[in-house]
Design an enzyme around this catalytic site. Structure first.
Site, PDB file in Angstrom:
ATOM      1  N   ILE A   8       0.874  -1.170   0.000  1.00  9.90           N
ATOM      2  CA  ILE A   8       0.000   0.000   0.000  1.00  9.90           C
ATOM      3  C   ILE A   8       0.914   1.224   0.000  1.00  9.90           C
ATOM      4  O   ILE A   8       1.799   1.336   0.850  1.00  9.90           O
ATOM      5  CB  ILE A   8      -0.924  -0.026   1.243  1.00  9.90           C
ATOM      6  N   ASN A  10       0.918   4.331   0.852  1.00  7.94           N
ATOM      7  CA  ASN A  10       1.131   5.269   1.963  1.00  7.94           C
ATOM      8  C   ASN A  10       1.709   4.601   3.210  1.00  7.94           C
ATOM      9  O   ASN A  10       1.835   5.233   4.245  1.00  7.94           O
ATOM     10  CB  ASN A  10      -0.158   6.039   2.290  1.00  7.94           C
ATOM     11  N   CYS A  11       2.097   3.329   3.113  1.00  4.43           N
ATOM     12  CA  CYS A  11       2.684   2.593   4.242  1.00  4.43           C
ATOM     13  C   CYS A  11       4.135   3.040   4.448  1.00  4.43           C
ATOM     14  O   CYS A  11       4.914   3.093   3.504  1.00  4.43           O
ATOM     15  CB  CYS A  11       2.616   1.097   3.939  1.00  4.43           C
ATOM     16  N   ASP A  12       4.508   3.361   5.681  1.00  4.67           N
ATOM     17  CA  ASP A  12       5.861   3.822   5.981  1.00  4.67           C
ATOM     18  C   ASP A  12       6.929   2.783   5.631  1.00  4.67           C
ATOM     19  O   ASP A  12       7.998   3.124   5.136  1.00  4.67           O
ATOM     20  CB  ASP A  12       5.995   4.203   7.461  1.00  4.67           C
TER      21      ASP A  12
END
Length: 116
Positions: A8, A10-12
């Protein structure tokens, strides 16, 4: 060498893994579960190669929001449908290098994978 990262955007952890690959000048394609979708075949492949217990992320908010009954009913059969419905519960990133899958990101782990 064919490298595909699944996750995903926007996952850090995804962001860190992408940065690492780019710093090493390793070309890859990115498959975003939310934008490009996910299906039972894909999740089954992840689970068969990595073990469903490794694929299921129990530390995220999506998992914690499941009822205790839902958590108790998770097994090797039911987990695929659950992960297709809630792709945020897939531990990230899933990395495919020439058809072999790896999960998670640590700089030393990636350094070893790409030195082999």
């Amino acid at each position: 060498m064919s490298v595909i990262m699944y996750g995903i955007s926007n996952c850090d952890t995804i962001k860190k893994a992408k940065k690492w690959l780019e710093a090493q000048q390793i070309s890859y394609s990115f498959h975003d579960f939310r934008k490009q979708g996910i299906d039972e075949d894909m999740v089954t492949t992840f689970c068969n190669q990595l073990g469903w217990e490794s694929v299921l992320n129990k530390r995220g908010t999506t998992y914690r929001q499941l009822s205790q009954e839902q958590k108790d009913e998770i097994n090797g059969t039911s987990v695929v449908k659950l992960l297709v419905e809630y792709p945020a519960m897939i531990k990230r990133p899933v990395l495919c290098i020439d058809g072999k899958y790896h999960i998670g990101f640590k700089p030393e782990q990636y350094a070893k994978l790409f030195s082999e």
